[in-house]
Design a protein around this motif. Structure first.
Motif, PDB file in Angstrom:
ATOM      1  N   ASP A  53       0.832  -1.206   0.000  1.00  0.00           N
ATOM      2  CA  ASP A  53       0.000   0.000   0.000  1.00  0.00           C
ATOM      3  C   ASP A  53       0.868   1.259   0.000  1.00  0.00           C
ATOM      4  O   ASP A  53       0.675   2.184   0.799  1.00  0.00           O
ATOM      5  N   VAL A  54       1.829   1.299  -0.902  1.00  0.00           N
ATOM      6  CA  VAL A  54       2.713   2.460  -1.025  1.00  0.00           C
ATOM      7  C   VAL A  54       1.926   3.620  -1.633  1.00  0.00           C
ATOM      8  O   VAL A  54       1.227   3.454  -2.637  1.00  0.00           O
ATOM      9  N   LYS A  55       2.047   4.781  -1.025  1.00  0.00           N
ATOM     10  CA  LYS A  55       1.287   5.955  -1.468  1.00  0.00           C
ATOM     11  C   LYS A  55       2.175   6.840  -2.345  1.00  0.00           C
ATOM     12  O   LYS A  55       2.798   7.791  -1.894  1.00  0.00           O
ATOM     13  N   GLY A  56       2.229   6.504  -3.627  1.00  0.00           N
ATOM     14  CA  GLY A  56       3.037   7.269  -4.562  1.00  0.00           C
ATOM     15  C   GLY A  56       2.264   8.411  -5.193  1.00  0.00           C
ATOM     16  O   GLY A  56       1.058   8.570  -4.992  1.00  0.00           O
ATOM     17  N   ILE A  57       2.971   9.204  -6.010  1.00  0.00           N
ATOM     18  CA  ILE A  57       2.360  10.378  -6.629  1.00  0.00           C
ATOM     19  C   ILE A  57       2.766  10.464  -8.098  1.00  0.00           C
ATOM     20  O   ILE A  57       3.878  10.080  -8.468  1.00  0.00           O
ATOM     21  N   ALA A  58       1.851  10.919  -8.920  1.00  0.00           N
ATOM     22  CA  ALA A  58       2.138  11.185 -10.330  1.00  0.00           C
ATOM     23  C   ALA A  58       2.309  12.688 -10.514  1.00  0.00           C
ATOM     24  O   ALA A  58       1.517  13.475 -10.001  1.00  0.00           O
ATOM     25  N   VAL A  59       3.346  13.076 -11.247  1.00  0.00           N
ATOM     26  CA  VAL A  59       3.605  14.479 -11.558  1.00  0.00           C
ATOM     27  C   VAL A  59       3.547  14.625 -13.073  1.00  0.00           C
ATOM     28  O   VAL A  59       4.237  13.896 -13.797  1.00  0.00           O
ATOM     29  N   LEU A  60       2.724  15.523 -13.565  1.00  0.00           N
ATOM     30  CA  LEU A  60       2.572  15.674 -15.007  1.00  0.00           C
ATOM     31  C   LEU A  60       2.377  17.128 -15.385  1.00  0.00           C
ATOM     32  O   LEU A  60       1.871  17.932 -14.587  1.00  0.00           O
ATOM     33  N   SER A  61       2.768  17.458 -16.606  1.00  0.00           N
ATOM     34  CA  SER A  61       2.592  18.830 -17.100  1.00  0.00           C
ATOM     35  C   SER A  61       1.279  18.935 -17.862  1.00  0.00           C
ATOM     36  O   SER A  61       1.221  19.499 -18.952  1.00  0.00           O
ATOM     37  N   GLY A  62       0.222  18.381 -17.289  1.00  0.00           N
ATOM     38  CA  GLY A  62      -1.064  18.340 -17.965  1.00  0.00           C
ATOM     39  C   GLY A  62      -2.020  19.388 -17.446  1.00  0.00           C
ATOM     40  O   GLY A  62      -1.628  20.395 -16.862  1.00  0.00           O
ATOM     41  N   ASN A  63      -3.304  19.139 -17.644  1.00  0.00           N
ATOM     42  CA  ASN A  63      -4.325  20.071 -17.176  1.00  0.00           C
ATOM     43  C   ASN A  63      -5.326  19.414 -16.238  1.00  0.00           C
ATOM     44  O   ASN A  63      -6.173  20.086 -15.675  1.00  0.00           O
ATOM     45  N   ARG A  64      -5.232  18.107 -16.079  1.00  0.00           N
ATOM     46  CA  ARG A  64      -6.184  17.383 -15.249  1.00  0.00           C
ATOM     47  C   ARG A  64      -5.435  16.480 -14.273  1.00  0.00           C
ATOM     48  O   ARG A  64      -4.514  15.765 -14.676  1.00  0.00           O
ATOM     49  N   ASN A  65      -5.804  16.522 -13.016  1.00  0.00           N
ATOM     50  CA  ASN A  65      -5.170  15.652 -12.021  1.00  0.00           C
ATOM     51  C   ASN A  65      -6.204  15.036 -11.091  1.00  0.00           C
ATOM     52  O   ASN A  65      -5.954  14.840  -9.911  1.00  0.00           O
ATOM     53  N   PHE A  66      -7.390  14.746 -11.638  1.00  0.00           N
ATOM     54  CA  PHE A  66      -8.474  14.218 -10.817  1.00  0.00           C
ATOM     55  C   PHE A  66      -8.092  12.872 -10.200  1.00  0.00           C
ATOM     56  O   PHE A  66      -7.318  12.101 -10.764  1.00  0.00           O
ATOM     57  N   ALA A  67      -8.681  12.603  -9.063  1.00  0.00           N
ATOM     58  CA  ALA A  67      -8.426  11.344  -8.364  1.00  0.00           C
ATOM     59  C   ALA A  67      -8.755  10.163  -9.264  1.00  0.00           C
ATOM     60  O   ALA A  67      -9.819  10.108  -9.874  1.00  0.00           O
ATOM     61  N   GLY A  68      -7.825   9.218  -9.355  1.00  0.00           N
ATOM     62  CA  GLY A  68      -8.047   8.012 -10.136  1.00  0.00           C
ATOM     63  C   GLY A  68      -7.849   8.173 -11.628  1.00  0.00           C
ATOM     64  O   GLY A  68      -7.958   7.203 -12.366  1.00  0.00           O
ATOM     65  N   ARG A  69      -7.535   9.373 -12.108  1.00  0.00           N
ATOM     66  CA  ARG A  69      -7.458   9.605 -13.545  1.00  0.00           C
ATOM     67  C   ARG A  69      -6.133   9.143 -14.147  1.00  0.00           C
ATOM     68  O   ARG A  69      -6.112   8.483 -15.185  1.00  0.00           O
ATOM     69  N   ILE A  70      -5.033   9.499 -13.511  1.00  0.00           N
ATOM     70  CA  ILE A  70      -3.731   9.290 -14.142  1.00  0.00           C
ATOM     71  C   ILE A  70      -3.306   7.826 -14.081  1.00  0.00           C
ATOM     72  O   ILE A  70      -2.901   7.245 -15.077  1.00  0.00           O
ATOM     73  N   HIS A  71      -3.394   7.240 -12.905  1.00  0.00           N
ATOM     74  CA  HIS A  71      -3.065   5.821 -12.732  1.00  0.00           C
ATOM     75  C   HIS A  71      -3.724   5.353 -11.442  1.00  0.00           C
ATOM     76  O   HIS A  71      -3.688   6.068 -10.437  1.00  0.00           O
ATOM     77  N   PRO A  72      -4.338   4.172 -11.445  1.00  0.00           N
ATOM     78  CA  PRO A  72      -5.046   3.731 -10.232  1.00  0.00           C
ATOM     79  C   PRO A  72      -4.142   3.568  -9.012  1.00  0.00           C
ATOM     80  O   PRO A  72      -4.634   3.588  -7.877  1.00  0.00           O
ATOM     81  N   LEU A  73      -2.829   3.435  -9.213  1.00  0.00           N
ATOM     82  CA  LEU A  73      -1.924   3.254  -8.078  1.00  0.00           C
ATOM     83  C   LEU A  73      -1.317   4.565  -7.594  1.00  0.00           C
ATOM     84  O   LEU A  73      -0.540   4.563  -6.638  1.00  0.00           O
ATOM     85  N   ALA A  74      -1.651   5.656  -8.229  1.00  0.00           N
ATOM     86  CA  ALA A  74      -1.176   6.971  -7.769  1.00  0.00           C
ATOM     87  C   ALA A  74      -2.167   7.515  -6.746  1.00  0.00           C
ATOM     88  O   ALA A  74      -3.327   7.750  -7.067  1.00  0.00           O
ATOM     89  N   SER A  75      -1.713   7.721  -5.521  1.00  0.00           N
ATOM     90  CA  SER A  75      -2.608   8.212  -4.477  1.00  0.00           C
ATOM     91  C   SER A  75      -2.896   9.691  -4.623  1.00  0.00           C
ATOM     92  O   SER A  75      -3.887  10.191  -4.109  1.00  0.00           O
TER      93      SER A  75
END
Length: 859
Positions: free
Chosen positions: A492-514
């Motif tokens: 249950d590692v709580k990682g993060i996604a960092v992107l130069s996009g416009n949307r960062n909604f929960a569950g959008r980028i990758h299901p394992l990104a908290s």
């Protein structure tokens, strides 16, 4: 309607100013364009006077062209193809269902980042994209064969909004109906980020696929004359920030103000300081603010950009037309009367990011660690099995330079490239737990990064070009390293996604990104190097150099002069011309696809299927009747996005859609995504509220796609609840809070609930495009009166609801039948904004209304 000659050209123009009189001078420039369009599409130009009155009346609007992307374009084209078949079956002429204006469809949403940090990543991803999407692409090519006005830009050609900005947009162009008449370019698109084109002084906004279909059928789109918020910019940005930082400040301010259904218009003494690319970054995020568009009036910088991107003919006629038509901005036009003004001093903006789950959650960069750290989070590390490294909470698991929002901005991209060059020179490396990728929005970006020598440094850090598509920003981030995925799940590692996009909604980028964080391209590079958000990137080193000395963010950030020199040397009109001259030849597999022009053959498919909402259209409309005995499928809170309602990203094997696909013989590696399978109704219905981060208040102890079947009070998956209710012929309602349906303009967020049996949505407020999609699917969009919410009514999901509509379809009454036998009523606001929408709703939605019109020979 009167016309006059445009000086220094052979063209005429509509004299909308003469129609409006001197009153036009107080109109914002966006409303001047709306008035010009309304004048051309109403009898004697009468609707232009409604724009001048600024009372919110509906006026007809018809764009010069439509922009589609594959994920939303395919469902729209499936509807049209199905309508043609059904019309022929019932004795009508299928040829009447055609495209009444030019349409560009860009295949840009389907590629997933399956390969990365590999010099062959681009080719491998393109090969894989075609392997899993061949059936979809064949359907698109079949449509292109059948519809002369449809142009498809093949996979690998770029992102639709960047292609629109760099190539398709003309600012002013000859009318399709009269070659001697110049008209302002305008572009509506089936993606909420279509307002990026506003940077060129072009009216454009996102619409649902169903509204696009109505326009394709030859209809105008009714637009209620909006309030116009003046965004007054002053000062000049410092050399330490990017356009991303400005856009995030605008998102924070305007979302807090509340600008849904408004136009926002840039003006002020600082307007000239913003390049067209900067304006595009700001305008791109209009849906994050909630506004319909962020309009940028035409000035010298607009014309300069058209010339710089190789559109000299467009530049000349656009300047002549805009000067003659009072659409040219010179300095600050003090005569313009805005409904409200918001001030932003560019010189006071610093570096920032946003997160953890909303674009408007702007954070000063120095506060990012404190704000994004989870409660009780420590620097816990877990060994990755079979690997020589570990991973821990707060680690950056995805660092993606992606999205047209930023990759259309050369200064952003060059700054990132120089950051990478400086990091490589100091011997820095990206930790192995970070998945890095670079997905530019056009091939021009790849060319200038390569020619300037910056791409080799990006390659060294793992930012090889992996795609020319939306990729991570659209939830197509692809898998993580298998060992990383296994470790994250097991611990249950709580990682993060960092992107130069416009949307960062929960569950959008990758299901394992908290958590998901939006950052500028150079900051994506910086966070990839640091590898975690648990350290303050402004105070702690990104790493150590060859001598063991700490390397700080400020050590790597390039000077503005260095950025300018590279942009001026390598970003040239010739590169844009060469790139777009060859746009149709970027994908050999696409060109090798063979199609015929005969009747489309509907074969069993998990990609393209005949939609039930077309098959079930009745020849005659039934009167609008009360909807009785509705049960809630879900009860939701505020800011429920279309990603919650019908996700776009990864299909997991254990999901309902995954289980269905496996039963059809589809292996998990070939699942593709929810977005790419939007043409299959069986997958669409299984996408209903299938988000891994959904919070249904009827199942408060669970996160994910959970529901409660009533009256049994059985907790189960949302889809199993849907199946049960469909078997009982039980119609459903969705209850929610504020900003329901914010996010992407996907029509499946209305189609999926319709397929599930949802016939009404009752919330506190809607986001603009989603409300329109509900209307076009015949689902009642209803709002509680002020002061009334699901909470004040103490709704727990055990109730049944009756909805009775007013005869004029302006309101409704909700009757709540509680489990204890008590009954309560409350008025509701039926959110139908004009007579056109009321007619559509009364007909059961757009498709039934249009079909009956075609059948009667009235279209």
């Amino acid at each position: 309607m009167r016309y006059h000659q445009v000086p220094h050209t052979q063209f005429r123009a509509a004299d909308y100013c003469g129609l409006l009189g001197e009153g036009f001078r107080s109109l914002p420039y966006s409303l001047r364009l709306l008035a010009e369009n309304a004048a051309r599409h109403s009898k004697d130009g009468a609707a232009a006077l409604d724009v001048l009155a600024r009372k919110g009346d509906a006026v007809p609007f018809r764009p010069a062209r439509l922009l589609l992307h594959d994920m939303l374009g395919i469902p729209a084209l499936i509807d049209i193809m199905a309508m043609r078949n059904l019309l022929e079956e019932q004795g009508g002429d299928p040829g009447t269902v055609d495209m009444s204006l030019p349409v560009d469809l860009v295949i840009d949403h389907s590629m997933s980042i399956n390969h990365w940090a590999d010099r062959f990543a681009l080719q491998k991803n393109m090969d894989r994209e075609f392997e899993v999407n061949r059936e979809r692409f064949a359907f698109l090519k079949a449509c292109e064969t059948r519809f002369p006005r449809l142009r498809v830009i093949p996979p690998g050609g770029g992102i639709c909004h960047q292609v629109n900005l760099e190539y398709l947009g003309q600012t002013v162009l000859p009318s399709q109906d009269d070659a001697d008449l110049l008209v302002p370019d305008s572009s509506l698109g089936t993606d909420s980020h279509t307002p990026m084109i506003n940077a060129l002084g072009i009216m454009g906004w996102g619409i649902g696929g169903l509204e696009a279909e109505a326009i394709l059928f030859g209809e105008t789109s009714p637009v209620n004359v909006p309030r116009v918020i003046g965004l007054e910019v002053s000062g000049a940005p410092s050399d330490d920030i990017t356009a991303t930082d400005i856009a995030l400040v605008v998102a924070e301010k305007l979302r807090a103000l509340g600008v849904v259904d408004t136009f926002v218009e840039l003006f002020g003494s600082g307007y000239r300081a913003l390049s067209v690319a900067d304006r595009a970054t700001i305008a791109n995020m209009a849906p994050e603010y909630g506004s319909t568009m962020v309009f940028c009036p035409v000035d010298e910088r607009t014309i300069g950009y058209l010339n710089d991107t190789g559109r000299n003919e467009s530049a000349a006629r656009s300047e002549a037309y805009c000067r003659a038509q009072n659409l040219w901005l010179e300095g600050v036009d003090s005569a313009v009367d805005y409904d409200e003004v918001v001030e932003i001093d560019l010189s006071r903006i610093g570096r920032s990011v946003s997160g953890p789950s909303r674009p408007e959650q702007r954070i000063d960069l120095s506060d990012a660690t404190e704000r994004l750290k989870l409660k009780g989070e420590t620097e816990r590390r877990v060994q990755v099995e079979g690997e020589a490294h570990d991973i821990g909470d707060g680690d950056v698991i995805i660092a993606a330079i992606t999205s047209c929002t930023n990759t259309a901005n050369p200064r952003n991209m060059v700054t990132a490239g120089l950051m990478a060059r400086n990091a490589v020179a100091r011997g820095l490396q990206v930790p192995p737990h970070v998945k890095t990728s670079l997905a530019p929005g056009s091939r021009v970006v790849a060319k200038y990064l390569k020619e300037s020598g910056l791409q080799s440094s990006l390659d060294t850090l793992g930012f090889e070009v992996a795609a020319f598509s939306c990729s991570t920003c659209n939830g197509m981030s692809g898998p993580l390293h298998p060992a990383h995925e296994a470790t994250i799940k097991a611990h249950d590692v709580k990682g993060i996604a960092v992107l130069s996009g416009n949307r960062n909604f929960a569950g959008r980028i990758h299901p394992l990104a908290s958590r998901n964080m939006i950052a500028s391209p150079p900051l994506v590079v910086a966070y990839a190097l640091m590898g975690t958000i648990l350290k303050d990137i402004t105070l702690e080193p990104l790493g150590s150099d060859q001598n063991g000395d700490p390397v700080m963010l400020t050590d790597l950030w390039p000077s503005a002069d260095e950025v300018t020199k590279i942009v001026e040397t390598f970003v040239t009109p010739d590169e844009f011309n060469k790139n777009y001259a060859a746009i149709n030849d970027v994908n050999a597999e696409w060109n090798a696809l063979e199609t015929d022009a005969g009747t489309y053959d509907w074969v069993p498919s998990t990609y393209v299927s005949f939609p039930p909402f077309v098959r079930e259209i009745e020849r005659d409309a039934s009167p609008v009747a009360p909807i009785l005995g509705l049960r809630p499928l879900v009860i939701l809170g505020d800011s429920v996005t279309t990603d919650h309602i019908s996700p776009s990203g990864i299909i997991t094997p254990e999901s309902e859609a995954g289980q269905f696909l496996q039963k059809q013989g589809v292996a998990p590696r070939d699942f593709n995504s929810f977005g790419t399978r939007r043409g299959c109704s069986d997958v669409v219905v299984r996408s209903t509220f299938a988000n891994y981060r959904l919070r249904n208040e009827m199942t408060p102890d669970k996160e994910g796609s959970w529901a409660r079947i009533e009256p049994e009070a059985e907790v189960t998956s949302v889809f199993k609840a849907i199946q049960t209710y469909l078997e009982r012929d039980q119609k459903l309602v969705v209850v929610g809070g504020k900003e329901y349906g914010c996010g992407s303009s996907r029509d499946t967020a209305a189609k999926a609930p319709w397929l599930a049996g949802v016939r009404a949505v009752i919330v506190e407020s809607f986001e603009r495009i989603h409300r329109s999609n509900l209307v076009n699917m015949g689902i009642a969009p209803l709002c509680f009166p002020d002061g009334v919410t699901r909470k004040t009514l103490s709704l727990d999901g055990s109730e049944t609801f009756d909805i009775a509509f007013d005869k004029d379809l302006t309101g409704a009454t909700l009757t709540i039948n509680r489990k204890d036998g008590s009954v309560e009523t409350t008025p509701l606001d039926l959110r139908l904004y004009n007579d056109g929408e009321r007619a559509t709703f009364a007909a059961g939605g757009l498709l039934p209304r249009a079909f009956r019109s075609f059948l009667a020979g009235a279209a």
